[in-house]
Design a protein around this motif. Structure first.
Motif, mmCIF file in Angstrom:
data_model
loop_
_atom_site.group_PDB
_atom_site.id
_atom_site.type_symbol
_atom_site.label_atom_id
_atom_site.label_comp_id
_atom_site.label_asym_id
_atom_site.label_seq_id
_atom_site.Cartn_x
_atom_site.Cartn_y
_atom_site.Cartn_z
ATOM 1 N N LEU A 140 -62.529 108.711 111.091
ATOM 2 C CA LEU A 140 -61.902 107.481 110.200
ATOM 3 C C LEU A 140 -60.286 106.787 111.594
ATOM 4 N N ASN A 141 -59.421 107.931 111.889
ATOM 5 C CA ASN A 141 -58.266 107.674 111.929
ATOM 6 C C ASN A 141 -58.316 106.003 113.309
ATOM 7 N N PHE A 142 -59.440 106.487 113.773
ATOM 8 C CA PHE A 142 -60.029 105.162 115.112
ATOM 9 C C PHE A 142 -59.956 103.868 114.422
ATOM 10 N N ILE A 143 -60.695 103.871 113.060
ATOM 11 C CA ILE A 143 -61.299 102.625 112.546
ATOM 12 C C ILE A 143 -60.154 101.944 111.004
ATOM 13 N N LEU A 171 -68.801 105.213 102.586
ATOM 14 C CA LEU A 171 -69.634 103.964 102.027
ATOM 15 C C LEU A 171 -68.740 102.804 101.642
ATOM 16 N N VAL A 172 -67.738 103.452 101.020
ATOM 17 C CA VAL A 172 -66.945 102.307 100.363
ATOM 18 C C VAL A 172 -65.885 101.956 101.191
ATOM 19 N N THR A 173 -65.799 102.495 102.373
ATOM 20 C CA THR A 173 -64.417 102.193 103.041
ATOM 21 C C THR A 173 -65.567 100.701 104.257
ATOM 22 N N CYS A 174 -67.150 101.556 104.145
ATOM 23 C CA CYS A 174 -67.643 100.312 105.643
ATOM 24 C C CYS A 174 -68.184 99.109 104.097
ATOM 25 N N ILE A 175 -68.126 99.116 103.190
ATOM 26 C CA ILE A 175 -68.606 97.602 102.580
ATOM 27 C C ILE A 175 -67.179 97.217 102.285
ATOM 28 N N ALA A 176 -66.223 97.637 101.931
ATOM 29 C CA ALA A 176 -64.838 96.516 101.829
ATOM 30 C C ALA A 176 -64.805 95.972 103.331
ATOM 31 N N PHE A 177 -64.504 96.970 104.387
ATOM 32 C CA PHE A 177 -64.148 95.488 105.148
ATOM 33 C C PHE A 177 -65.063 94.739 105.488
ATOM 34 N N PRO A 199 -62.225 85.522 115.351
ATOM 35 C CA PRO A 199 -61.990 85.027 114.094
ATOM 36 C C PRO A 199 -61.393 86.153 113.870
ATOM 37 N N TYR A 200 -60.620 86.317 112.315
ATOM 38 C CA TYR A 200 -60.370 86.828 111.923
ATOM 39 C C TYR A 200 -61.309 87.954 111.311
ATOM 40 N N CYS A 201 -62.449 86.883 110.329
ATOM 41 C CA CYS A 201 -63.492 87.163 109.822
ATOM 42 C C CYS A 201 -64.146 88.123 110.629
ATOM 43 N N ALA A 202 -64.544 88.289 112.120
ATOM 44 C CA ALA A 202 -65.213 88.270 113.000
ATOM 45 C C ALA A 202 -64.474 89.852 113.690
ATOM 46 N N ALA A 203 -63.203 90.426 113.332
ATOM 47 C CA ALA A 203 -62.726 92.063 113.429
ATOM 48 C C ALA A 203 -62.950 92.600 112.306
ATOM 49 N N GLU A 237 -65.132 96.145 112.503
ATOM 50 C CA GLU A 237 -64.469 97.237 111.775
ATOM 51 C C GLU A 237 -65.460 97.445 110.765
ATOM 52 N N GLY A 238 -66.190 96.976 110.159
ATOM 53 C CA GLY A 238 -67.409 97.079 108.705
ATOM 54 C C GLY A 238 -68.370 97.844 109.676
ATOM 55 N N VAL A 239 -68.608 97.784 110.601
ATOM 56 C CA VAL A 239 -70.045 97.596 111.553
ATOM 57 C C VAL A 239 -69.908 99.457 112.278
ATOM 58 N N LEU A 240 -68.463 99.895 112.872
ATOM 59 C CA LEU A 240 -68.298 100.977 112.838
ATOM 60 C C LEU A 240 -68.257 101.989 112.291
ATOM 61 N N CYS A 241 -67.615 101.981 110.702
ATOM 62 C CA CYS A 241 -67.956 102.433 109.744
ATOM 63 C C CYS A 241 -69.045 102.853 109.584
ATOM 64 N N ALA A 242 -69.836 101.719 109.547
ATOM 65 C CA ALA A 242 -71.061 101.636 109.287
ATOM 66 C C ALA A 242 -72.026 103.324 109.965
#
Length: 413
Positions: free
Chosen positions: A231-234, A296-302, A386-390, A394-399
């Motif tokens: 989590l500290n990486f994400i 799960l919530v962190t992934c969805i939020a990113f 692009p900011y959206c891609a960034a 992050e969301g993919v990493l959390c998933a």
């Protein structure tokens, strides 16, 4: 003993809070300064790295000294040294009219290094001063105070920086360290807070080996390290992204960014209030649903932030965009705050006080190893994509972390 009647806890917590107020104010102002001077998200992320690296490099030494030498004298000395560094930054800025990035990195590195020794020793003193039955409540109170500071500091620092520049911020930070040192000198060490030759670390290498062996043989602590390291990486994507998107894309003023950061920091306060209110239920609950829900919530939020930037940002008014950005970041902060409080309380309960310095420092270093990499990674994503891609990245990493935990959770916690 109630926390409100615990003299040593109140003195130490108050002193720590005052110095944290000055330090957070300086960190926020320096972040704005670096972004304004360089215009680079990568340079900003490197400033954050300079705050983390000393915690990794000096953690074994801080744990050894915390378990070996007089703890009260150590924290007073640390605050005195920090005041000297802050005054040096103030003097250079006043005489030269500015600070080079190299000088900023050096100052931040020194302050963070001193704070590594302070935190290891202060953590031992707090653990010794508080009844074990009150650890969850104590962690929640600590988080509440820290989040209140984080709420008000960005707004105050943003306004002071806008009107007066770095001068007043650096001076306030130096004064906060001096005031903290005076308060800490009034602490009366409890029996569990003193270090006896029979239980203290015999030598530096024995200390490091003992901390490593204690972590390796404890399934809980080992799992604690693995989950929070990932989590500290994400999670640095929240801090780096908030500052970068607010300044570079939304073009918000320094004071507005300060209030935005204050609103995000309220999420930590909300998580602490949640843990205090549901203290008894959380004690009975398994950590597995807390971890699963957080990931799960962190992934969805990113991913939601990425969708908002790609699909809705250009068509919405500025106020609506700021509201959505704050709300989605708040979701990440609240869920991870609840997880952090519960894991930290259990960690404090599982480690005896005479081992807390070297074991806690070893674990902190292990957790923080991934943080600078995450900050550089987040800065590089925001710099090159692009900011959206960034945020999608992050969301993919959390998933991936979420599904990895689902597969291996039988062997975790």
């Amino acid at each position: 003993m109630s926390l409100l009647h615990n003299r040593n806890y109140l003195l130490l917590r108050s002193a720590w809070s005052v110095s944290s107020f000055g330090t957070n104010m300086q960190s926020f102002a320096l972040s704005l300064y670096v972004l304004a001077v360089t215009g680079s998200a990568m340079q900003f992320s490197l400033t954050l790295c300079m705050q983390i690296l000393p915690s990794i490099l000096f953690a074994p030494f801080s744990g050894f000294t915390a378990d070996r030498f007089n703890r009260k004298m150590q924290i007073v000395l640390c605050d005195g040294l920090s005041a000297a560094v802050a005054l040096t930054l103030f003097s250079v800025y006043r005489t030269s009219g500015g600070l080079s990035t190299a000088f900023i990195y050096s100052g931040v590195f020194l302050l963070s290094g001193i704070n590594t020794f302070f935190s290891a020793t202060a953590g031992c003193l707090i653990q010794a001063s508080v009844d074990p039955a009150d650890y969850v409540r104590q962690k929640s109170v600590d988080t509440t105070i820290s989040s209140l500071i984080a709420i008000f500091v960005p707004a105050a620092a943003g306004m002071l920086y806008s009107f007066f520049g770095l001068t007043i911020v650096l001076l306030i930070n130096a004064a906060s360290f001096l005031f903290s040192a005076v308060m800490e000198s009034l602490i009366r060490l409890p029996a569990r807070g003193t270090v006896s030759p029979a239980t203290s670390a015999g030598s530096f290498f024995e200390s490091v080996r003992d901390g490593f062996q204690y972590v390796r043989k404890s399934p809980f602590i080992l799992s604690f390290v693995v989950i929070l390291s990932a989590l500290n990486f994400i999670l640095p994507g929240v801090d780096v992204g908030l500052m970068t998107v607010s300044q570079k894309l939304m073009r918000l003023r320094s004071s507005a960014i300060g209030f935005e950061n204050a609103a995000i920091s309220a999420g930590t306060l909300a998580s602490a209030a949640f843990c205090i209110f549901f203290d008894k239920k959380l004690k009975r609950a398994s950590l597995n649903p807390i971890i699963t829900g957080d990931l799960l919530v962190t992934c969805i939020a990113f991913l939601a932030i990425g969708i908002w930037l790609e699909v809705f940002y250009m068509s919405l008014p500025s106020a609506a965009n700021v509201f959505i950005f704050i709300l989605l970041n708040l979701v990440i902060v609240v869920t991870n705050g609840v997880l952090s409080i519960n894991l930290s309380a259990q960690f404090q309960s599982n480690v005896p006080n005479e081992r807390m310095g070297r074991t806690g420092s070893f674990v902190s270093a292990a957790l923080l190893v991934s943080t600078p990499a995450g900050e550089i990674f987040s800065g590089a994503l925001l710099e090159r994509l692009p900011y959206c891609a960034a945020y999608f990245a992050e969301g993919v990493l959390c998933a991936l972390l979420f599904f990895g935990y689902l597969i291996g959770r039988r062997n975790v916690l």
